[in-house]
Design an enzyme around this catalytic site. Structure first.
Site, PDB file in Angstrom:
ATOM      1  N   TYR A 123       0.849  -1.190   0.000  1.00 51.32           N
ATOM      2  CA  TYR A 123       0.000   0.000   0.000  1.00 51.32           C
ATOM      3  C   TYR A 123       0.884   1.239   0.000  1.00 51.32           C
ATOM      4  O   TYR A 123       1.760   1.384   0.848  1.00 51.32           O
ATOM      5  CB  TYR A 123      -0.915   0.018   1.224  1.00 51.32           C
ATOM      6  N   ASN A 206      -3.504   5.477   6.455  1.00 47.64           N
ATOM      7  CA  ASN A 206      -4.277   6.129   7.506  1.00 47.64           C
ATOM      8  C   ASN A 206      -4.969   5.085   8.375  1.00 47.64           C
ATOM      9  O   ASN A 206      -4.802   3.873   8.201  1.00 47.64           O
ATOM     10  CB  ASN A 206      -5.274   7.127   6.916  1.00 47.64           C
ATOM     11  N   SER A 229       3.037   8.998  12.505  1.00 42.97           N
ATOM     12  CA  SER A 229       4.487   9.068  12.665  1.00 42.97           C
ATOM     13  C   SER A 229       4.883   9.481  14.071  1.00 42.97           C
ATOM     14  O   SER A 229       4.184  10.242  14.747  1.00 42.97           O
ATOM     15  CB  SER A 229       5.068  10.057  11.649  1.00 42.97           C
ATOM     16  N   GLN A 251       9.055  15.874  11.577  1.00 42.86           N
ATOM     17  CA  GLN A 251       8.155  14.744  11.767  1.00 42.86           C
ATOM     18  C   GLN A 251       6.737  15.196  12.097  1.00 42.86           C
ATOM     19  O   GLN A 251       5.764  14.534  11.747  1.00 42.86           O
ATOM     20  CB  GLN A 251       8.686  13.832  12.874  1.00 42.86           C
ATOM     21  N   HIS A 254       4.098  15.576   9.222  1.00 34.57           N
ATOM     22  CA  HIS A 254       3.465  14.405   8.605  1.00 34.57           C
ATOM     23  C   HIS A 254       1.952  14.406   8.791  1.00 34.57           C
ATOM     24  O   HIS A 254       1.200  14.102   7.864  1.00 34.57           O
ATOM     25  CB  HIS A 254       4.013  13.113   9.225  1.00 34.57           C
ATOM     26  N   GLU A 320       8.976   5.129  17.101  1.00 38.05           N
ATOM     27  CA  GLU A 320       9.221   4.706  15.717  1.00 38.05           C
ATOM     28  C   GLU A 320      10.604   5.183  15.266  1.00 38.05           C
ATOM     29  O   GLU A 320      11.399   4.414  14.728  1.00 38.05           O
ATOM     30  CB  GLU A 320       8.134   5.305  14.821  1.00 38.05           C
ATOM     31  N   HIS A 321      10.889   6.463  15.448  1.00 39.09           N
ATOM     32  CA  HIS A 321      12.192   7.043  15.123  1.00 39.09           C
ATOM     33  C   HIS A 321      12.857   7.512  16.412  1.00 39.09           C
ATOM     34  O   HIS A 321      12.257   8.262  17.177  1.00 39.09           O
ATOM     35  CB  HIS A 321      12.048   8.257  14.191  1.00 39.09           C
ATOM     36  N   ASP A 354      13.979   8.714   6.024  1.00 43.36           N
ATOM     37  CA  ASP A 354      12.678   8.783   5.366  1.00 43.36           C
ATOM     38  C   ASP A 354      12.813   8.610   3.859  1.00 43.36           C
ATOM     39  O   ASP A 354      11.900   8.085   3.208  1.00 43.36           O
ATOM     40  CB  ASP A 354      12.009  10.127   5.645  1.00 43.36           C
ATOM     41  N   GLU A 408       3.665 -38.701  26.375  1.00 44.33           N
ATOM     42  CA  GLU A 408       2.577 -37.887  25.821  1.00 44.33           C
ATOM     43  C   GLU A 408       1.395 -38.740  25.374  1.00 44.33           C
ATOM     44  O   GLU A 408       0.382 -38.214  24.900  1.00 44.33           O
ATOM     45  CB  GLU A 408       3.089 -37.066  24.643  1.00 44.33           C
ATOM     46  N   HIS A 413       3.967 -42.598  17.572  1.00 38.72           N
ATOM     47  CA  HIS A 413       5.216 -41.866  17.368  1.00 38.72           C
ATOM     48  C   HIS A 413       6.406 -42.720  17.785  1.00 38.72           C
ATOM     49  O   HIS A 413       7.418 -42.818  17.068  1.00 38.72           O
ATOM     50  CB  HIS A 413       5.219 -40.565  18.195  1.00 38.72           C
TER      51      HIS A 413
END
Length: 423
Positions: A123, A206, A229, A251, A254, A320-321, A354, A408, A413
């Site tokens: 996207y 968004n 952001s 920032q 944004h 984030e940053h 960025d 088990e 097995h």
């Protein structure tokens, strides 16, 4: 923007700072309806939602050829900038490619192999601004990983942004569709008459896009649920307040909901940064957006009583940053584990990441840096473990396997091992 003391923050203040979310709960029901209609009605629903939300009459959803023409038509300097950024992103992500391996573990040959996903959807946001950089950050790592079919969706407009389209083409997208919002995520997740279904949906958007990713998760894989952001700057008395402020303001432009923070143990610097932020914000074209972001409860300039208090604040914020503008930035970074991407030193603005340094700008927000990293080549790979044993190696493990299997209650097995040792 006024300076706040970390020591004076109450429970409500701390919750606003540290318990951020993507703001999707209020629209989950509406998004569910959009997703369901696209899943059942395909292109018809996509076109209807494009009229309703984007106010655009969409004919042919596939604009792959238009993206190629845009690449040829953009100014030479723009094309060169796109290619330089794409090359840097490609080079950094090529360094992430893991190699298949096998080793001997006491007679057991064990290893891992890595294979790309086959079909991925990216996207690329549109709307109020053009985001050619997001095209590079989503498509290039997927192609580096070896994904065969990378489809891009980007919101429709009366005239698609040519720079975004050019970047999508330069990044190597195999298909481009003019569809945005929750309907784009649904189209990628479930397929329509025009849009092929993918295995994973990635990329920023968004809150409608984020809510749709939450809705389709499980039917397809996603990267993560990203919100607006975020930036946190840790600075000491050696930092230039103009540099710190410029990153905060950058920032903030944004999104009105962006979260931007500066924290320092130097009281004079804190005051200088706050004053500089207020001054620089008034000089920017998107001042209204910046001022709104600066007023968020998750934004602010904070004074810490010590470097350790500033570091603990940064770790809990999990931005984030993360920008570290301090004399010993490496020492501070070594004490902070939770951040999407770290920017060290006065000449490493977040804007570099960025756009063009090569690292990826699709990063976890809302504190998710505590549990996950950003978009990378790993996002587009799956791994398979591989093993081979001879009779002697299986014999060494025989008693262990049989004992655990019987404990088990899985007798078959245990018998599958015994069969191999029958006379």
């Amino acid at each position: 923007m006024n300076v706040q003391e970390i020591a004076d923050l109450g429970p409500g203040d701390r919750s606003a700072l540290f318990d951020r979310d993507a703001g999707i709960e209020a629209i989950r029901d509406d998004v569910r309806d959009i997703v369901d209609r696209v899943r059942t009605e395909g292109d018809v629903a996509v076109r209807e939602f494009s009229r309703e939300f984007d106010e655009v009459e969409v004919g042919n959803l596939d604009i792959t050829d238009e993206a190629e023409r845009a690449y040829e038509a953009v100014d030479d300097d723009v094309r060169e900038a796109i290619e330089t950024a794409a090359d840097n992103v490609r080079t950094f992500h090529e360094a992430q490619l893991p190699a298949d391996w096998r080793e001997d573990f006491d007679g057991r040959e064990l290893g891992r192999r890595f294979r790309p996903l086959e079909r991925v959807g990216v996207y690329v946001p549109g709307g109020a601004a053009a985001y050619p950089s997001s095209a590079l950050m989503g498509v290039v790592p997927a192609k580096v990983a070896g994904v065969e079919q990378v489809a891009v969706t980007t919101p429709p407009a009366e005239e698609q942004n040519p720079i975004t389209l050019a970047a999508i083409h330069a990044a190597g997208a195999d298909a481009v569709y003019r569809v945005g919002g929750a309907q784009a995520v649904a189209a990628l997740a479930y397929g329509t008459e025009s849009v092929d279904r993918v295995q994973k949906v990635v990329g920023p958007g968004n809150r409608w896009v984020t809510a749709a990713k939450a809705e389709v998760q499980g039917d397809v894989a996603i990267d993560f649920l990203a919100g607006p952001s975020e930036l946190l700057v840790v600075a000491d008395g050696t930092a230039d307040p103009a540099f710190v402020a410029s990153d905060v303001v950058a920032q903030a432009e944004h999104d009105p909901n962006a979260a931007v923070v500066a924290v320092t143990d130097d009281a004079d610097l804190a005051e200088a940064v706050a004053a500089e932020i207020n001054r620089q914000a008034g000089e920017r074209e998107r001042e209204d957006v910046i001022r709104a972001a600066l007023d968020n409860d998750a934004s602010g300039v904070f004074h810490a009583r010590s470097t350790s208090e500033a570091i603990l604040f940064a770790e809990e914020y999990a931005a984030e940053h993360l920008s570290i503008q301090a004399d010993d930035d490496e020492a501070i970074l070594s004490r902070i584990d939770s951040a999407g991407s770290a920017f060290l030193g006065p000449y490493t603005p977040v804007a570099a990441g960025d756009y063009a340094s090569g690292t990826n700008h699709v990063l976890p927000t809302n504190g998710l840096a505590k549990i996950t990293g950003g978009l990378s080549v790993d996002t587009f790979l799956r791994s398979t473990t591989v093993q081979r044993m001879d009779e002697a190696a299986l014999g060494d493990l025989r008693d262990t396997i049989e004992t655990l299997a019987e404990a088990e209650g899985l007798e078959a097995h245990a018998e599958s091992v015994r069969k191999r040792f029958e006379e």
